[in-house]
Design a protein around this motif. Structure first.
Motif, PDB file in Angstrom:
ATOM      1  N   VAL A   1       0.853  -1.193   0.000  1.00 14.74           N
ATOM      2  CA  VAL A   1       0.000   0.000   0.000  1.00 14.74           C
ATOM      3  C   VAL A   1       0.885   1.237   0.000  1.00 14.74           C
ATOM      4  CG1 VAL A   1      -1.834   1.236   1.212  1.00 14.74           C
ATOM      5  CG2 VAL A   1      -1.790  -1.269   1.223  1.00 14.74           C
ATOM      6  N   ASN A   2       0.615   2.148  -0.909  1.00 11.29           N
ATOM      7  CA  ASN A   2       1.374   3.396  -0.968  1.00 11.29           C
ATOM      8  C   ASN A   2       0.992   4.311   0.196  1.00 11.29           C
ATOM      9  OD1 ASN A   2       2.600   2.575  -3.375  1.00 11.29           O
ATOM     10  ND2 ASN A   2       0.940   3.426  -4.614  1.00 11.29           N
ATOM     11  N   HIS A   3       1.934   5.181   0.558  1.00  8.41           N
ATOM     12  CA  HIS A   3       1.752   6.193   1.607  1.00  8.41           C
ATOM     13  C   HIS A   3       1.550   5.576   2.992  1.00  8.41           C
ATOM     14  CE1 HIS A   3       1.486   9.078  -1.618  1.00  8.41           C
ATOM     15  NE2 HIS A   3       0.429   8.472  -2.120  1.00  8.41           N
ATOM     16  N   ILE A   4       1.931   4.308   3.178  1.00  4.52           N
ATOM     17  CA  ILE A   4       1.862   3.661   4.485  1.00  4.52           C
ATOM     18  C   ILE A   4       3.265   3.191   4.849  1.00  4.52           C
ATOM     19  CG2 ILE A   4       0.988   1.704   5.796  1.00  4.52           C
ATOM     20  CD1 ILE A   4      -1.070   3.852   5.426  1.00  4.52           C
ATOM     21  N   LYS A   5       3.736   3.623   6.011  1.00  4.02           N
ATOM     22  CA  LYS A   5       5.067   3.239   6.469  1.00  4.02           C
ATOM     23  C   LYS A   5       4.945   2.304   7.664  1.00  4.02           C
ATOM     24  CE  LYS A   5       9.381   4.952   8.428  1.00  4.02           C
ATOM     25  NZ  LYS A   5      10.119   6.119   8.979  1.00  4.02           N
ATOM     26  N   ILE A   6       5.678   1.189   7.621  1.00  3.87           N
ATOM     27  CA  ILE A   6       5.722   0.226   8.722  1.00  3.87           C
ATOM     28  C   ILE A   6       6.987   0.500   9.525  1.00  3.87           C
ATOM     29  CG2 ILE A   6       5.749  -2.211   9.344  1.00  3.87           C
ATOM     30  CD1 ILE A   6       4.390  -2.820   6.718  1.00  3.87           C
ATOM     31  N   LEU A   7       6.846   0.578  10.850  1.00  4.21           N
ATOM     32  CA  LEU A   7       7.966   0.990  11.693  1.00  4.21           C
ATOM     33  C   LEU A   7       8.776  -0.169  12.239  1.00  4.21           C
ATOM     34  CD1 LEU A   7       6.177   3.786  13.742  1.00  4.21           C
ATOM     35  CD2 LEU A   7       7.410   3.979  11.598  1.00  4.21           C
ATOM     36  N   VAL A   8       8.336  -1.417  12.076  1.00  3.62           N
ATOM     37  CA  VAL A   8       9.050  -2.553  12.659  1.00  3.62           C
ATOM     38  C   VAL A   8       9.466  -3.520  11.567  1.00  3.62           C
ATOM     39  CG1 VAL A   8       9.025  -4.063  14.694  1.00  3.62           C
ATOM     40  CG2 VAL A   8       7.337  -2.264  14.484  1.00  3.62           C
ATOM     41  N   GLU A   9       9.914  -3.010  10.447  1.00  2.00           N
ATOM     42  CA  GLU A   9      10.278  -3.869   9.324  1.00  2.00           C
ATOM     43  C   GLU A   9      11.541  -4.683   9.596  1.00  2.00           C
ATOM     44  OE1 GLU A   9      10.511  -1.877   5.665  1.00  2.00           O
ATOM     45  OE2 GLU A   9       8.505  -1.012   5.748  1.00  2.00           O
ATOM     46  N   ASP A  10      12.378  -4.230  10.515  1.00  2.00           N
ATOM     47  CA  ASP A  10      13.644  -4.926  10.755  1.00  2.00           C
ATOM     48  C   ASP A  10      13.457  -6.180  11.596  1.00  2.00           C
ATOM     49  OD1 ASP A  10      12.863  -3.287  12.833  1.00  2.00           O
ATOM     50  OD2 ASP A  10      14.900  -3.117  13.635  1.00  2.00           O
ATOM     51  N   GLU A  11      12.279  -6.392  12.185  1.00  2.00           N
ATOM     52  CA  GLU A  11      12.028  -7.568  13.007  1.00  2.00           C
ATOM     53  C   GLU A  11      10.805  -8.284  12.451  1.00  2.00           C
ATOM     54  OE1 GLU A  11      11.897  -6.862  17.129  1.00  2.00           O
ATOM     55  OE2 GLU A  11      13.750  -5.741  17.192  1.00  2.00           O
ATOM     56  N   LEU A  12      11.040  -9.229  11.554  1.00  2.00           N
ATOM     57  CA  LEU A  12       9.942  -9.936  10.902  1.00  2.00           C
ATOM     58  C   LEU A  12       9.212 -10.861  11.868  1.00  2.00           C
ATOM     59  CD1 LEU A  12      11.644 -10.842   7.511  1.00  2.00           C
ATOM     60  CD2 LEU A  12      10.150  -8.908   8.019  1.00  2.00           C
ATOM     61  N   SER A  13       9.889 -11.266  12.926  1.00  2.00           N
ATOM     62  CA  SER A  13       9.264 -12.191  13.867  1.00  2.00           C
ATOM     63  C   SER A  13       8.437 -11.471  14.930  1.00  2.00           C
ATOM     64  CB  SER A  13      10.335 -13.041  14.565  1.00  2.00           C
ATOM     65  OG  SER A  13      11.243 -12.202  15.274  1.00  2.00           O
ATOM     66  N   SER A  14       8.418 -10.172  14.924  1.00  6.25           N
ATOM     67  CA  SER A  14       7.681  -9.438  15.946  1.00  6.25           C
ATOM     68  C   SER A  14       6.184  -9.558  15.698  1.00  6.25           C
ATOM     69  CB  SER A  14       8.091  -7.967  15.939  1.00  6.25           C
ATOM     70  OG  SER A  14       7.300  -7.251  16.867  1.00  6.25           O
ATOM     71  N   PRO A  15       5.403  -9.918  16.721  1.00 10.46           N
ATOM     72  CA  PRO A  15       3.949 -10.026  16.539  1.00 10.46           C
ATOM     73  C   PRO A  15       3.235  -8.691  16.638  1.00 10.46           C
ATOM     74  CG  PRO A  15       4.528 -10.674  18.755  1.00 10.46           C
ATOM     75  CD  PRO A  15       5.826 -10.337  18.063  1.00 10.46           C
ATOM     76  N   VAL A  16       3.947  -7.583  16.578  1.00 11.27           N
ATOM     77  CA  VAL A  16       3.357  -6.257  16.668  1.00 11.27           C
ATOM     78  C   VAL A  16       3.625  -5.518  15.355  1.00 11.27           C
ATOM     79  CG1 VAL A  16       3.291  -4.070  17.934  1.00 11.27           C
ATOM     80  CG2 VAL A  16       3.710  -6.206  19.159  1.00 11.27           C
ATOM     81  N   VAL A  17       2.595  -4.904  14.790  1.00 10.76           N
ATOM     82  CA  VAL A  17       2.712  -4.129  13.556  1.00 10.76           C
ATOM     83  C   VAL A  17       2.318  -2.693  13.873  1.00 10.76           C
ATOM     84  CG1 VAL A  17       1.974  -3.861  11.172  1.00 10.76           C
ATOM     85  CG2 VAL A  17       2.167  -6.147  12.172  1.00 10.76           C
ATOM     86  N   VAL A  18       3.232  -1.770  13.628  1.00 15.03           N
ATOM     87  CA  VAL A  18       2.993  -0.345  13.853  1.00 15.03           C
ATOM     88  C   VAL A  18       3.169   0.358  12.511  1.00 15.03           C
ATOM     89  CG1 VAL A  18       3.684   1.711  15.128  1.00 15.03           C
ATOM     90  CG2 VAL A  18       3.830  -0.532  16.212  1.00 15.03           C
ATOM     91  N   PHE A  19       2.171   1.123  12.101  1.00 16.85           N
ATOM     92  CA  PHE A  19       2.225   1.790  10.804  1.00 16.85           C
ATOM     93  C   PHE A  19       1.595   3.169  10.925  1.00 16.85           C
ATOM     94  CE2 PHE A  19      -1.715  -0.533  11.075  1.00 16.85           C
ATOM     95  CZ  PHE A  19      -2.667   0.300  10.500  1.00 16.85           C
ATOM     96  N   ARG A  20       1.872   3.993   9.914  1.00 14.81           N
ATOM     97  CA  ARG A  20       1.313   5.338   9.873  1.00 14.81           C
ATOM     98  C   ARG A  20       1.222   5.808   8.421  1.00 14.81           C
ATOM     99  NH1 ARG A  20       4.506  10.141  10.200  1.00 14.81           N
ATOM    100  NH2 ARG A  20       3.111  10.837  11.843  1.00 14.81           N
ATOM    101  N   PHE A  21       0.367   6.783   8.204  1.00 17.49           N
ATOM    102  CA  PHE A  21       0.224   7.395   6.889  1.00 17.49           C
ATOM    103  C   PHE A  21       1.231   8.530   6.746  1.00 17.49           C
ATOM    104  CE2 PHE A  21      -1.524  11.246   4.920  1.00 17.49           C
ATOM    105  CZ  PHE A  21      -1.596  10.842   3.604  1.00 17.49           C
ATOM    106  N   PHE A  22       1.798   8.665   5.550  1.00 23.24           N
ATOM    107  CA  PHE A  22       2.709   9.779   5.279  1.00 23.24           C
ATOM    108  C   PHE A  22       2.623  10.107   3.800  1.00 23.24           C
ATOM    109  CE2 PHE A  22       5.281   6.411   3.668  1.00 23.24           C
ATOM    110  CZ  PHE A  22       6.166   6.988   2.762  1.00 23.24           C
ATOM    111  N   GLN A  23       2.964  11.354   3.478  1.00 22.37           N
ATOM    112  CA  GLN A  23       3.004  11.780   2.082  1.00 22.37           C
ATOM    113  C   GLN A  23       3.984  12.936   1.970  1.00 22.37           C
ATOM    114  OE1 GLN A  23      -0.644  13.255   0.447  1.00 22.37           O
ATOM    115  NE2 GLN A  23       0.068  13.169  -1.663  1.00 22.37           N
TER     116      GLN A  23
END
Length: 793
Positions: free
Chosen positions: A381-403
């Protein structure tokens, strides 16, 4: 609660021999059936007379079980007319009933004799401890069960103090005063954790040391190990004692895991107790565990929260620890000789047996799969940034909209460069945070079973967090719900991107329009906030403005009546008490110039109409008084002109028959617009009403466009239209203009046609609005009429 009777149903070959236990199960079954029934029955209970100061429910011989449970149900669910406070409803299945049964069963077990109670509680405690240590790979550990999640850490700190200070039991605070202990917490730790520990231990706040996270290399939420070692060395040189370190296996905010293996080596080097907590500890029950989380099995203590992980209500948290001295664990409160304390493990003891290893692993694995599913979908998805991309095994997903807007700093989601103006970066940051806050609230309402939460991070700003390990088992989240969440994000992105782009255009249009003031409210997620400055507005004052509030209320009503796609709200200005118009989210086909001009024109019209209505009473009163004076003067002139004889009833009529008086029709008309009396001579001579004073025209916009059929206000007619092309739209508008010109020319030719009689009077002109006539017609309207003498009619 799962009832003992249901347990008997599951195993019919093993009946319940204890009659008390069977009766309790029967009563619990009836109680749960009543409490879970959504259809309430209204029962009419006769009112009893109250006597004395005893409350009503306690008077008489008591109430029956049905009435008491009905009261409990009403208190739990509230009135039917009230709206639910939260859309999240906990999914309590049979495993939840089992854990709830443990509390009632524990109360019954506590009535046994001491010897049976001691054997039973010891068995329950030892079994639960062994099962948890095997499931979460913590060998040779002890367990402490507690209701408050932070209580276990406070007990561990007491144990560490007793272990490091040998004379603490005898000397107490004096030992700590001579060599102050230091507790190290990560900057990403849970808010309020350090203050809680100091309050529970009676330590001053300087005993806490906040360890910063990595700011240059690595994650922004992982503890800086090199800086921690420097802090430890500095504390040792100052005569302090490094006591305990709290590490994270999944931070409370974004789920990052500290470098626990490196921290364990550092703690062993300086004799520091290592305590680990975090949601990622649940993954220790899975077959594959990341190396960073697996290192937590070597720590001195850890806190587990199996209740939210497995969807078990009223289940205690567990602190697993390793220590060989039972005397120190007893004095620190980690162990107890009271059977009631040991019975805390009973709900968990029942639930673990009901779920089994497969059920436990399945629930934790399902939550991790939901996180991975959402993470993989959001990457596309465009304009969506995931903040925990470096830990694929983490069961937590944090994201935000940006442009990244053209000409703006790309650091809407990063630390701004030193050369960037702080005010511009701060404005963009606040704008993006407001939009993310709006997006999070929308997603929470659209997909409530996702368990999504909105949070504010120090560096990244406002973000959305998806942590299914803490919510999926409780809310019953499925893979379809994750797909629906992604679809909702995609559906809201066009509105977000367009609103962010139109904000600057809206600001420039408002600042260039006379009478409008742009209000910078960073917490509003819409395209902007505007205030109309009326003539009597005190711009330097922030006090209440009744006139301005009245104008803005009318403006809000007019704007909402336009039935556009925009939402309008009225509220106080940021840090002010004056009213403003808040304009909500916008789509990409909004004409900002037309919107701003409509607001200005409508507000100006409301202000002028308001002034006209306010002055109407005074104008009419003065006009009536002036009309009375002029009518009295006219009567006196008529007496002088006709003489006294003509006023006598009999003589006057005879005299008028022989010598009629040629009196002219004299009347007055009261013009509300001009506020004056005017003669009606023109009306009687030319048989038409005069135009009088032309009222001021209603302000109209210079950019008013001719809308196509079905087109909503503020819509751009040529943007994004698939049904009508640009050339056809222009030609359609030109055809309409030609039709109007031809019809206007035809009317003009008919008006100047020579077939009309030369002596015919000209067509009457339109009557000026607001005119009230009083000559031959008298004052009309709602005001009192002033009649002329009969002879003048």
């Amino acid at each position: 609660m799962l009832i003992v009777g249901e347990l008997g149903r599951l195993s019919p070959e093993v009946p319940i021999a204890d009659p008390t236990l069977a009766e309790m199960g029967k009563n619990l079954k009836e109680a749960m059936k009543m409490l879970e029934d959504s259809q309430r029955t209204e029962e009419e209970n006769g009112k009893k007379l109250l006597s004395g100061d005893i409350p009503g429910p306690l008077q008489g011989s008591g109430q029956d079980m049905v009435s008491i449970l009905q009261l409990v149900q009403n208190l739990m669910h509230g009135d039917e007319d009230e709206e639910p406070q939260s859309t999240r409803i906990q999914n309590i299945g049979e495993q939840g009933h089992i854990s709830l049964l443990g509390h009632s069963l524990g109360a019954y077990i506590s009535t046994l004799d001491k010897e049976k109670l001691r054997k039973l509680t010891t068995r329950i405690l030892s079994d639960t401890t062994l099962w948890l240590c095997r499931i979460f790979r913590y060998e040779n550990g002890c367990a402490y069960f507690h209701e408050e999640e932070r209580e276990g850490l406070a007990k561990i700190c007491r144990l560490a103090i007793h272990s490091r200070y040998e004379d603490f039991v005898v000397d107490g605070f004096n030992v700590l005063y001579n060599r102050k202990p230091v507790i190290y917490l990560s900057a990403a730790a849970r808010p309020g954790l350090g203050q809680y520990l100091c309050n529970q231990l009676g330590l001053p706040f300087p005993c806490l040391c906040r360890v910063p996270c990595n700011t240059v290399f690595g994650s922004q939420h992982q503890m800086d190990v090199a800086f921690l070692e420097k802090l430890i060395k500095d504390d040792i040189e100052r005569g302090k004692l490094p006591l305990l370190l709290v590490a994270n296996a999944g931070t409370a905010a974004v789920g990052h895991t500290d470098k626990i293996g490196r921290l364990k080596e550092l703690c062993e080097q300086y004799g520091i107790w290592l305590h680990v907590e975090g949601v990622n500890l649940a993954t220790l029950a899975l077959g594959y565990v990341s190396s960073s989380v697996l290192a937590a099995t070597k720590c001195d203590s850890m806190v587990l929260t199996p209740g939210p992980w497995l969807g078990l209500p009223a289940v205690p948290a567990v602190t697993l620890y390793k220590h060989d001295d039972p005397a120190l664990t007893l004095v620190s409160g980690l162990t107890s000789n009271k059977p009631a304390d040991k019975l805390r493990a009973l709900p968990l003891w029942l639930s673990l047996q009901y779920l089994g290893l497969d059920g436990i692993v399945e629930r934790i694995k399902h939550a991790c799969q939901l996180s991975q599913r959402l993470q993989e979908s959001l990457k596309k998805v465009n304009h969506i940034k995931i903040l925990v991309e470096d830990e694929l095994s983490s069961p937590v997903v944090v994201f935000r909209f940006f442009q990244e807007l053209p000409g703006s700093d790309p650091g809407l989601n990063a630390t701004p460069a030193p050369s960037t103006a702080p005010s511009a970066v701060g404005r963009e940051r606040h704008s993006c945070d407001a939009l993310n806050r709006w997006l999070g609230e929308q997603l929470k309402q659209l997909v409530p079973v996702s368990g999504l939460t909105v949070m504010d991070l120090e560096v990244e700003g406002t973000c959305m967090r998806f942590s299914p390990l803490m919510t999926a088992a409780v809310l019953g989240t499925r893979g379809e719900d994750v797909d629906q969440l992604v679809a909702c994000v995609q559906s809201k992105l066009p509105v977000l991107t367009c609103t962010l782009q139109l904000r600057e255009e809206f600001k420039q249009e408002v600042m260039a329009t006379a009478g409008l003031l742009y209000v910078d409210d960073p917490n509003w997620p819409g395209i902007g906030v505007v205030r109309y400055e009326h003539a009597n507005d005190d711009k330097s004052s922030l006090k209440l403005d009744p006139e301005g509030e009245k104008i803005h209320a009318g403006l809000l009503k007019k704007l909402n009546e336009l039935e556009s796609d925009l939402t309008f709200k009225m509220g106080p200005e940021y840090k002010s008490m004056k009213s403003c118009i808040y304009i909500g989210m916008a789509s990409d086909d909004i004409d900002v110039s037309e919107l701003v001009e409509t607001i200005a024109v409508t507000a100006r019209e409301i202000e002028e109409n308001s002034r006209l209505l306010e002055n109407m009473t005074e104008v009419v009163r003065k006009g009536i008084q002036e009309a009375q004076v002029q009518l009295q003067k006219a009567n006196e002139e008529r007496l002088l002109e006709e003489g006294v004889l003509r006023q006598i009833p009999v003589v006057g009529s005879v005299l008028n028959w022989f010598s009629p008086v040629q009196a002219s029709q004299k009347g007055r008309t009261f013009n509300l617009t001009a506020g004056s009396l005017e003669s009606t001579e023109h009306t009687y001579v030319y048989k038409v009403q005069g135009s009088g004073v032309t009222p001021p025209q209603t302000p109209t916009g210079t950019r008013t466009k001719q809308r196509l059929p079905g087109q909503k206000p503020f819509k751009r007619s040529l943007r994004g239209s698939d049904a009508i092309s640009e050339t056809s739209s222009v030609s359609h508008i030109e055809d309409l203009e030609k039709t109007e010109q031809l019809s206007g020319g035809q009317e003009a030719s008919e008006a100047n046609s020579p077939e009309r009689h030369p002596g015919a009077p000209a067509p009457p002109e339109a009557e000026p609005p607001g005119a009230l006539q009083d000559g031959a017609q008298g004052l009309q309207g709602d005001h009192p009429q002033v009649e002329e003498p009969e002879s003048l009619r």
